[in-house]
Design an enzyme around this catalytic site. Structure first.
Site, mmCIF file in Angstrom:
data_model
loop_
_atom_site.group_PDB
_atom_site.id
_atom_site.type_symbol
_atom_site.label_atom_id
_atom_site.label_comp_id
_atom_site.label_asym_id
_atom_site.label_seq_id
_atom_site.Cartn_x
_atom_site.Cartn_y
_atom_site.Cartn_z
ATOM 1 N N HIS A 1 36.902 19.742 79.520
ATOM 2 C CA HIS A 1 38.135 18.986 79.298
ATOM 3 C C HIS A 1 39.168 19.954 78.737
ATOM 4 C CE1 HIS A 1 40.573 15.363 78.442
ATOM 5 N NE2 HIS A 1 41.062 16.121 77.470
ATOM 6 N N CYS A 2 40.242 20.162 79.482
ATOM 7 C CA CYS A 2 41.267 21.124 79.080
ATOM 8 C C CYS A 2 42.379 20.398 78.329
ATOM 9 C CB CYS A 2 41.836 21.842 80.313
ATOM 10 S SG CYS A 2 43.097 23.069 79.903
ATOM 11 N N VAL A 3 42.609 20.792 77.077
ATOM 12 C CA VAL A 3 43.664 20.146 76.288
ATOM 13 C C VAL A 3 45.048 20.559 76.771
ATOM 14 C CG1 VAL A 3 42.195 19.929 74.259
ATOM 15 C CG2 VAL A 3 43.572 22.000 74.555
ATOM 16 N N SER B 1 43.516 16.762 80.599
ATOM 17 C CA SER B 1 42.683 16.178 81.644
ATOM 18 C C SER B 1 41.431 17.024 81.794
ATOM 19 C CB SER B 1 43.448 16.113 82.967
ATOM 20 O OG SER B 1 42.630 15.598 83.997
#
Length: 410
Positions: A263-265, A269
């Site tokens: 999960h990329c901040v 998403s």
């Protein structure tokens, strides 16, 4: 609703003119603060919720709510950079503390399992503000040509286009239709194997476990042609479905994602099967554009020196405020570029060994992988088929693999 009215979190009609009034929690908090009394439990949370609900801007069909996490980057980043441009020591302190504050906020939100738009807002506003400083402070000096500005602009547009694609569906698994009505009961809370017995066990214990919505096939309880025989499939107790191989559940999004990487901040998403290529493309375009912009700015501010030397030794950088602001922005870009470059390096190494970040973490936890290249990559050995085959597999992500029928599996 008129443009200044809105329906608050209590379902009542409210007006922007009353945003600073009629807050009993805030009144009580101020009164207790003046009388040196402690606040009751949960008072600060209720005040914060009220402020967040009333933070709105006028719009045609009623006032629109603004996400609180969007505001700090828009306000603080220009202030910090302008203050840092006043003196060398101020710049050193601010540029050193900014990454620490960002990492602290990331740790805070990650520990609370919260989604936030802070990092996406910070990234997009940083791009826009750096581009604005470049046009306002660097280009008027006359050392940057028209073609160079066009090249930098095209790189920025391509990066934003790739980022927009990366923000789309990462490959969420459809929630079973029966899951929207009643939760499954009596389903095994354990992993099942892709054999006929295991599939039969899941089907008999929950008839709708392998069905999908939106017209997708019942393929989540079947093995695709791409998956090797005997690969374990997991039952997700949160989404109530059978996950295909390499899929994972994101605790921040609350959904299962095909071939979940992480999960990329920065894009708020997940990175999965459908958007992993766009994510790598966005990082690559960012690196090229950022390095090119840094080089052009240093050639303008520090004439006669190579970019690497000028980054650490530029005597005339603080001779005037325009040069100081440009030099401060260069250092800010360099710090961000170094962080993104590390992320891109890890991603490229993982792709070369056909391992996802989630699989690497699980391998480290279970002590089933081996560290390579000084610990930069964790090779699980489960999907590694060689450098070229691994990259071929990555470049084919997102294409729907041919499904085998139930008769072929049996």
């Amino acid at each position: 609703l008129c443009c200044c009215e809105y329906v608050d979190r209590r379902g009542e009609r409210n007006h922007l003119a009353a945003c600073c009034c009629d807050c009993e929690d805030l009144d009580e908090g101020c009164e207790r603060w003046l009388t040196c009394k402690s606040l009751p439990p949960g008072a600060l949370e209720r005040i914060a919720d009220t402020v967040a609900d009333r933070l709105r801007v006028p719009w045609f069909a009623g006032a629109v709510k603004i996400n609180v996490s969007l505001v700090p980057p828009l306000v603080l980043l220009p202030v910090f950079l302008h203050v840092a441009a006043l003196h060398f020591l101020l710049g050193l302190v601010i540029l050193t503390s900014l990454p620490v504050v960002v990492l602290w906020y990331y740790y805070l939100t990650h520990r609370r399992k919260e989604r936030t738009l802070f990092f996406l807002s910070l990234g997009l506003f940083s791009l826009g503000y750096m581009y604005y400083v470049f046009l306002q402070e660097v280009v008027p000096r006359g050392h940057v040509g028209y073609s160079q500005v066009v090249a930098l602009t095209c790189g920025l547009i391509l990066m934003l286009a790739a980022l927009s694609r990366a923000k789309k569906d990462p490959g969420y698994l459809p929630i079973p239709a029966s899951n929207e009505k009643t939760p499954h009961r009596g389903l095994p809370n354990k992993s099942v194997r892709g054999s006929s017995n295991g599939l039969h066990g899941v089907t008999t214990s929950g008839a709708a476990a392998g069905r999908a919505v939106n017209g997708e096939a019942k393929g989540y309880s079947r093995m695709s042609a791409e998956e090797p025989e005997g690969v374990k499939k997991d039952w997700c107790t949160k989404c109530q479905l059978v996950r295909p191989a390499r899929a994972g559940h994101c605790r921040l999004c609350g959904r299962c994602v095909r071939r979940l990487d992480h999960h990329c901040v920065w894009i708020n998403s997940c990175v999965g099967e459908q958007n992993h290529q766009a994510f790598i493309l966005a990082l690559s375009f960012f690196m090229l554009t950022s390095v090119y912009g840094i080089t052009l700015t240093l050639h303008t501010v520090c004439r006669g020196r190579t970019p690497f030397v000028a980054l650490f030794y530029c005597p005339g950088a603080y001779s005037d405020y325009s040069s100081a602001l440009s030099f401060t922005c260069v250092w800010y870009c360099a710090i961000v570029t170094a962080g993104m470059g590390y992320i891109l390096l890890i991603q490229l190494l993982n792709i070369s060994y056909n391992v996802t970040e989630r699989e690497a973490r699980l391998a480290l936890r279970d002590n089933t992988g081996r560290r390579l290249l000084g610990g930069l990559v964790i090779d699980t050995g489960q999907y590694n088929r060689g450098f070229l085959s691994n990259w071929g597999h990555f470049l084919s992500l997102g294409s729907s693999p041919p499904q085998r029928s139930a008769e072929d599996i049996v």
